[in-house]
Enzyme design. Structure first.
Site, PDB file in Angstrom:
ATOM      1  N   ARG A  75      41.618  20.432  64.921  1.00 55.96           N
ATOM      2  CA  ARG A  75      41.955  19.572  63.782  1.00 55.96           C
ATOM      3  C   ARG A  75      42.281  18.179  64.339  1.00 55.96           C
ATOM      4  NH1 ARG A  75      46.576  18.072  60.829  1.00 55.96           N
ATOM      5  NH2 ARG A  75      46.230  17.921  58.569  1.00 55.96           N
TER       6      ARG A  75
ATOM      7  N   LYS B   4      49.587  13.501  68.264  1.00 52.60           N
ATOM      8  CA  LYS B   4      50.954  14.016  68.145  1.00 52.60           C
ATOM      9  C   LYS B   4      51.899  13.300  69.107  1.00 52.60           C
ATOM     10  CE  LYS B   4      50.582  17.326  64.961  1.00 52.60           C
ATOM     11  NZ  LYS B   4      50.555  18.771  65.144  1.00 52.60           N
TER      12      LYS B   4
END
Length: 348
Positions: free
Chosen positions: A324, A289
């Site tokens: 995840r 991210k």
């Protein structure tokens, strides 16, 4: 009132009965709560939480209750230790792989099988990018992208979740063999979504975003991001249960990177343990991210492995049940070492 488990200990053996509690039936034990109540913030020992009233008792019961495993056909997804979900994008505009597997279901399925072989407990298949600025994909196109991949993975014995906010795609993927729905809009974007999930009996992952009806990256900031995300998820769980989904089939995701600043994301990650008071398994999706780049000299997406593994281990320490990730083998190896350290600490 909100309760955040704090003061984690290596083993309960060195403590008096009732002095520590087990976190969600997992591998972590803690001795106290940070209490957030009407603007006050203070710490109480686990043994004294019963004196804080009915709301505290409810939250404490949720925090400490073991999370029942999900039985999904012949496969079982357990929540007594952290598990890995491998990310498999079949989109032309994925932020992480640039569409490397779009229009090639054979190669995409082979990549998913490799993830399962590397230790992923499930493979999360998505046919629409949720990166900022991504174009909306017509539901039939999205279904055509994911269905042949899901079919191949399911036929190979891989546990599959479908990453979508569209009811048509959910139906197609579930019919093709997917077992779990992972919705970044928490079943709010499509009016039929909750009906599809309830009718199917499939477990669902509800992710927080500020304005799911408009898109995953809206919002106008937070006064207290941690408690606001918690309250939103708590209300959403109640609504989904009222819509016919069993609470034991719900997982929550605080939505790292979705409508949140760097400061917001860091606050959520530092306070992950609070989300166990929702009484559901927790998923953390922080792999590659933007926050990793922001903290590491703007490292590009392909060079965020170290940060991704660091965040996965932070999640494991906080008792997160599902991580995840893009980099399955590396994360699984890190978790195996972490698990070995925890096992040893519990008997030391």
């Amino acid at each position: 009132m909100h309760l955040r488990p704090v003061q984690f200990v290596d083993t309960p053996a060195a403590h008096d009965d009732g002095a520590v509690a087990r976190l969600a039936g997992g591998m972590q034990w803690f001795a106290a709560y940070e209490v957030l109540d009407a603007g006050r913030r203070f710490t109480v020992p686990v043994s004294e939480v019963g004196g804080l009233g009915e709301r505290a008792a409810t939250l404490h019961a949720r925090v400490t209750a073991p999370r029942p495993a999900w039985q999904l056909g012949p496969r079982t997804l357990r929540f007594d230790q952290p598990q890995v979900a491998g990310i498999l994008n079949v989109t032309p505009d994925s932020f992480s792989d640039g569409g490397a597997r779009v229009d090639d279901p054979v190669a995409a399925a082979a990549a998913g099988v490799a993830m399962a072989g590397a230790g992923a407990a499930l493979v999360d298949v998505g046919g629409e990018s949720t990166r900022p600025g991504a174009a909306l994909v017509w539901e039939e196109d999205e279904a055509r992208r994911v269905t042949p991949v899901v079919e191949r993975l399911a036929a190979a014995g891989v546990l599959v979740s479908i990453d979508t906010r569209k009811a048509v795609v959910m139906e197609a993927a579930l019919a093709a063999g997917a077992a779990i729905v992972n919705d970044v809009a928490a079943l709010l974007w499509d009016d039929r979504a909750i009906e599809v999930v309830a009718r199917s009996g499939a477990p669902v992952i509800l992710m927080h975003s500020p304005d799911p009806k408009s898109g995953p990256h809206g919002g106008h900031g937070y006064a207290n991001v941690v408690t606001e995300v918690f309250d939103w998820l708590e209300a959403r769980i109640a609504a989904v249960v009222a819509g016919g989904v069993h609470r034991a089939r719900i997982m929550v995701d605080p939505g790292i990177g979705f409508g949140k600043s760097l400061s917001d994301n860091l606050a959520l990650i530092n306070n992950l343990t609070i989300f166990h008071a929702l009484g559901c398994p927790v998923m953390l999706g922080a792999s590659r991210k933007r926050l990793i780049g922001a903290l590491s000299n703007e490292a590009p997406v392909a060079e965020r492995l170290g940060g991704s593994v660091a965040l996965a281990l932070k999640g494991a320490e906080a008792g997160v049940q599902l991580l995840r990730v893009h980099d399955v083998a590396e994360t699984v190896q890190a978790l195996r070492v972490w698990r070995g350290l925890r096992d040893r600490a519990l008997v030391s």
